[in-house]
Design a protein around this motif. Sequence first.
Motif, mmCIF file in Angstrom:
data_model
loop_
_atom_site.group_PDB
_atom_site.id
_atom_site.type_symbol
_atom_site.label_atom_id
_atom_site.label_comp_id
_atom_site.label_asym_id
_atom_site.label_seq_id
_atom_site.Cartn_x
_atom_site.Cartn_y
_atom_site.Cartn_z
ATOM 1 N N GLU A 1 0.739 -1.278 0.084
ATOM 2 C CA GLU A 1 0.025 0.024 -0.073
ATOM 3 C C GLU A 1 0.781 1.174 -0.047
ATOM 4 O O GLU A 1 0.695 2.129 -0.655
ATOM 5 N N ASN A 2 1.889 1.225 0.707
ATOM 6 C CA ASN A 2 2.567 2.334 0.922
ATOM 7 C C ASN A 2 3.599 2.523 -0.401
ATOM 8 O O ASN A 2 4.267 3.687 -0.474
ATOM 9 N N VAL A 3 3.899 1.656 -1.021
ATOM 10 C CA VAL A 3 4.447 1.601 -2.400
ATOM 11 C C VAL A 3 3.880 2.794 -3.671
ATOM 12 O O VAL A 3 4.290 3.462 -4.036
ATOM 13 N N ARG A 4 2.347 2.842 -3.309
ATOM 14 C CA ARG A 4 1.760 3.847 -4.029
ATOM 15 C C ARG A 4 1.630 4.993 -3.160
ATOM 16 O O ARG A 4 1.465 6.260 -3.875
ATOM 17 N N ARG A 5 1.583 5.023 -2.084
ATOM 18 C CA ARG A 5 1.321 6.290 -1.158
ATOM 19 C C ARG A 5 2.800 7.125 -1.596
ATOM 20 O O ARG A 5 2.501 8.433 -1.579
ATOM 21 N N TYR A 6 3.622 6.517 -1.423
ATOM 22 C CA TYR A 6 5.253 7.138 -1.433
ATOM 23 C C TYR A 6 5.599 6.919 -2.716
ATOM 24 O O TYR A 6 6.360 5.563 -2.829
ATOM 25 N N HIS A 7 5.701 7.849 -3.566
ATOM 26 C CA HIS A 7 5.818 7.739 -5.166
ATOM 27 C C HIS A 7 7.441 6.971 -5.427
ATOM 28 O O HIS A 7 8.346 7.432 -4.864
ATOM 29 N N GLN A 8 7.156 5.965 -6.232
ATOM 30 C CA GLN A 8 8.453 5.652 -6.804
ATOM 31 C C GLN A 8 8.823 6.587 -7.846
ATOM 32 O O GLN A 8 8.004 6.859 -8.755
ATOM 33 N N ALA B 1 18.776 4.311 -7.694
ATOM 34 C CA ALA B 1 17.619 3.338 -7.426
ATOM 35 C C ALA B 1 16.963 3.143 -6.294
ATOM 36 O O ALA B 1 15.677 2.869 -6.164
ATOM 37 N N GLU B 2 17.563 3.984 -5.179
ATOM 38 C CA GLU B 2 16.795 3.971 -3.925
ATOM 39 C C GLU B 2 15.381 4.837 -4.088
ATOM 40 O O GLU B 2 14.416 4.447 -3.231
ATOM 41 N N SER B 3 15.422 5.566 -5.038
ATOM 42 C CA SER B 3 14.033 6.407 -5.158
ATOM 43 C C SER B 3 12.950 5.448 -5.950
ATOM 44 O O SER B 3 11.714 5.735 -6.063
ATOM 45 N N TRP B 4 13.202 4.114 -6.287
ATOM 46 C CA TRP B 4 12.184 3.335 -6.997
ATOM 47 C C TRP B 4 12.297 2.123 -6.117
ATOM 48 O O TRP B 4 11.947 0.962 -6.848
ATOM 49 N N TYR B 5 13.088 2.062 -5.020
ATOM 50 C CA TYR B 5 13.349 0.687 -4.221
ATOM 51 C C TYR B 5 12.051 -0.055 -3.946
ATOM 52 O O TYR B 5 12.103 -1.200 -3.740
ATOM 53 N N GLY B 6 10.752 0.713 -3.678
ATOM 54 C CA GLY B 6 9.607 0.117 -3.391
ATOM 55 C C GLY B 6 9.116 -1.086 -4.144
ATOM 56 O O GLY B 6 8.341 -1.867 -3.674
ATOM 57 N N PHE B 7 9.355 -1.135 -5.477
ATOM 58 C CA PHE B 7 8.943 -2.286 -6.317
ATOM 59 C C PHE B 7 9.372 -3.357 -5.779
ATOM 60 O O PHE B 7 8.499 -4.357 -6.002
ATOM 61 N N TYR B 8 10.328 -3.628 -4.946
ATOM 62 C CA TYR B 8 10.838 -4.986 -4.454
ATOM 63 C C TYR B 8 9.719 -5.340 -3.415
ATOM 64 O O TYR B 8 9.075 -6.586 -3.592
ATOM 65 N N SER B 9 9.006 -4.592 -2.685
ATOM 66 C CA SER B 9 7.859 -4.849 -1.769
ATOM 67 C C SER B 9 6.966 -5.327 -2.444
ATOM 68 O O SER B 9 6.222 -6.008 -2.168
ATOM 69 N N THR C 1 -1.555 2.451 12.570
ATOM 70 C CA THR C 1 -2.123 3.131 11.128
ATOM 71 C C THR C 1 -1.716 2.601 9.878
ATOM 72 O O THR C 1 -2.247 2.951 8.607
ATOM 73 N N GLY C 2 -0.697 1.712 10.088
ATOM 74 C CA GLY C 2 -0.195 1.331 8.634
ATOM 75 C C GLY C 2 0.890 2.191 7.733
ATOM 76 O O GLY C 2 1.105 2.182 6.906
ATOM 77 N N GLN C 3 0.993 3.212 8.477
ATOM 78 C CA GLN C 3 1.673 4.354 7.740
ATOM 79 C C GLN C 3 3.288 3.973 7.887
ATOM 80 O O GLN C 3 3.933 3.538 8.816
ATOM 81 N N LEU C 4 4.076 4.020 6.663
ATOM 82 C CA LEU C 4 5.539 3.680 6.560
ATOM 83 C C LEU C 4 6.120 4.931 7.048
ATOM 84 O O LEU C 4 6.007 6.000 6.701
ATOM 85 N N ARG C 5 7.228 4.808 7.978
ATOM 86 C CA ARG C 5 8.180 5.592 8.152
ATOM 87 C C ARG C 5 9.600 5.265 7.654
ATOM 88 O O ARG C 5 9.703 4.231 7.419
ATOM 89 N N TRP C 6 10.310 6.353 7.489
ATOM 90 C CA TRP C 6 11.631 6.027 6.885
ATOM 91 C C TRP C 6 12.657 5.569 7.674
ATOM 92 O O TRP C 6 13.214 4.511 7.024
ATOM 93 N N ALA C 7 12.854 5.850 8.890
ATOM 94 C CA ALA C 7 13.876 5.234 9.815
ATOM 95 C C ALA C 7 13.669 5.784 11.127
ATOM 96 O O ALA C 7 12.710 6.829 11.448
ATOM 97 N N PHE C 8 14.334 5.121 12.039
ATOM 98 C CA PHE C 8 14.239 5.449 13.502
ATOM 99 C C PHE C 8 15.854 6.074 13.835
ATOM 100 O O PHE C 8 16.725 5.820 13.635
ATOM 101 N N ILE D 1 9.073 11.391 2.463
ATOM 102 C CA ILE D 1 8.837 12.737 2.165
ATOM 103 C C ILE D 1 8.205 12.290 0.489
ATOM 104 O O ILE D 1 7.914 13.313 -0.214
ATOM 105 N N SER D 2 8.320 11.101 0.137
ATOM 106 C CA SER D 2 7.882 10.926 -1.379
ATOM 107 C C SER D 2 6.515 10.940 -1.650
ATOM 108 O O SER D 2 6.285 10.770 -2.840
ATOM 109 N N ASP D 3 5.700 11.211 -0.625
ATOM 110 C CA ASP D 3 4.277 11.501 -0.907
ATOM 111 C C ASP D 3 4.233 13.135 -1.277
ATOM 112 O O ASP D 3 3.175 13.306 -1.911
#
Length: 785
Positions: free
Chosen positions: A345-352, A358-366, A638-645, A693-695
């Motif tokens: 779900e977050n692959v679509r919310r946070y744009h590839q 390549a890091e900016s489209w890494y969500g395709f793996y998930s 909430t199911g919201q993806l976070r970048w890092a801790f 921030i990719s949303d």
Amino acid sequence: MKYCLCLLIFIGVFKAYSQSVIRTENWEMQLDPEGYIKQLVFKDKGRDTIPFFRQTGKRGPSFYAEREGKLQCPRWTALGNQSFRTEVEGVECELAYLSTEKYPAIQLTLTNRSTTPYQPQKAGLKLGIDTYMDKYPDWFDKYFPTLMRNEKTHFYGYMQTPRGHTLALVCEQPIASWSVDYNLGYQDPAPHWFMGHRIESLNLDLLNCLPLPPRHPQHLYELKQGESKSWVIAFVNIGKLSDLEKGISDIVEIPLIDLSRTSYTSGEEATFEIWGEQPQVEVVTDNGMLLPLQTARIKAGRTQVKVILPRPGLYQVNVKSKGKIAEAVLTVHPSWEWVFRKARENVRRYHQKPTSHAESWYGFYSAFLAARYFPEEGEDGPIQDYFELLFQKLHDTVRMEPLYYKSRIQNTSTTIGMLVDKYEASKNIRDLERASRLADWLIGFSQKENGAYYNRKTVYTSVIYIAKSMLELAIAERELGKQDRKWKERGERHYQSAKRAIDQLVASRGDFQTEGEMTFEDGMISCSALQIGMLGILQQKEEDRRHYTEAMLEILNSHDCLTQLRVPDARRRQGTMRYWEAQYDVEMLPNMFNSPHGWSGWRAYATYYAYLLTGEEKWLQQTFNAMGAFANLIDYKTGQLRWAFVVDPYLEVEQACSADKKYDFSDLSFGNPHPCLYDTRKFTIGEQYVNMISDWQTVNSQDNDVHEVFKCIGETVLTNAFLIERENGEYRSYNCKIKKVGKKIEVIPDEKQITHLHINLKKPCVLSFQGKEKATGDLKRGWLF
């Protein structure tokens, strides 16, 4: 402190060549005439020399203070008897070197002699221990600030070298915070600075302005008129990291929460130990409910605690002992299926985004892993279509090679890995054809005679993991090669290419190279270990497996100093200590420890392979602790993806807050845009998750690298259960439950997609799994189902 640290005496002091030497049977400290430590040598638990900076401006311990943006670090004035004094804005600081037979210590006393309260941003000590890792092999003896732990009533932590030497820092008085100083990197464009990849100082911030994390002392933001406070900080030679709690407990009476395991499943019983006399313990849910506990005294000063954790979430452990307070965090991870559905779900919310990285489209793996195991046409179809759009923009599809930034070969290897996962999900042979052609291009473009993959003159085999992606492709090709000679030949070609590159890593013996500024870099080390380990598990001959296992473990053990192996916090456990990514990933400055970060997944692959190769349970436990931390990067509420801790307790940050309106999310954008090229906002963060921030940011941002942890989950634990028989005959299961039925053991997977069972047993038995029965026979360790 034990051994009467509050009544320490000066012993064994000698004058030699205008410097002081404090010497005991167990250690020796050399001071320069200006009051700074030149060297600290421990003679017990394996002789070890603690290096200190010698350069002016970096020597320590130094008193420093920062107020109203002005940093002051005045020199010491000698008082005699290894005592020194300095002053900042009417605040007097006295330093005394103390000793016992077993360990050295320093006492620092601050006295406000001014007419107003003193409220700095920070005031404390720059320790001066040499943390500057800039070249091989020198970095093996430098100390990395692996763990600093502020509790309300005290402080402890440790620094560690790649060789495994461990130095604990302990203070029975509360310390407000801690921080590190980083080097500057480069300007792009001038006058805007990106930060570097090296650490110049570890600071113990005795006073620090608020806000601070709730676990920290909340009163150490000021020194009132006439007020005086003292701190005694001990340097403790721990030796092996496994002796950390014992080593600290031998000299101080503070409660320590020893969590060998931090991540659990719903309804599972958690077990941990408390070091401390007669502790009062409570475990609290995230809505404030106290859970029933069982406690048992193991031996003097040690208590075992058991508690059932009912549902997904975070659980706070609170301990009181002899007036001291300690906290810890446990987690129950959601189901792996839930994690993957939310990741998709977050692959679509946070744009590839189609960029230079390549890091900016890494969500395709998930997305492709989720499509393979949990197909949803309404989700998967649009994502696959969008992948095709980005692929077309980034590649010459006739020559089958990248159109831009060809030397960034990790972009191509990442795309190869994605195409393999896409093929595994859809079985569209076109995906594997494209991956195979890209692999041939990558070999021709970057692989040199020594076997390594290069970006120009720098070895890039372990930038992300070029050889692992090549092996992922070769495995898929070999499977098709069982029926088709063409695929068999391709699989062998790509396997041999990866093997040559990995053999070059083995031969390097730690003298690796990486992207950007050279340092003892987290990914350079972990990606080397994981690739050697992956090749190891593919070997058929025992001598070959042993060869790669030994090489991998040497590298992986050196990586311990960069990993949160002892932090009593499930959100952070097994996270690796990266600190220069925020400026690129989420357009935020300055540097900060991001742990876990997406690239923390690299070590988790390595620990997984280490378990398969050795059978040592510690590696599997580390892997599952990591998975629990990774799962929490998706908010379980909430199911919201976070970048890092972010680990640092107090950071004044500046972050871009406006999108680049010249671009759309699907437009090509290249390079690393400096945050200050956009509108920015300044605010304070500390010990917390940072959002994606990719949303909203349209141009290249690399926050989607977080999806590496989900790829790691998918390859290691999503479909696999593990059964271990320990030396005492006890069975331990991961991702499954067991039930004895007569002479048979029934293994019940935790989730329906768990279809593989790995065993590690001492004696033969009959196992039932997923409705099938098998006798283990001669197989003691390996995949039974």
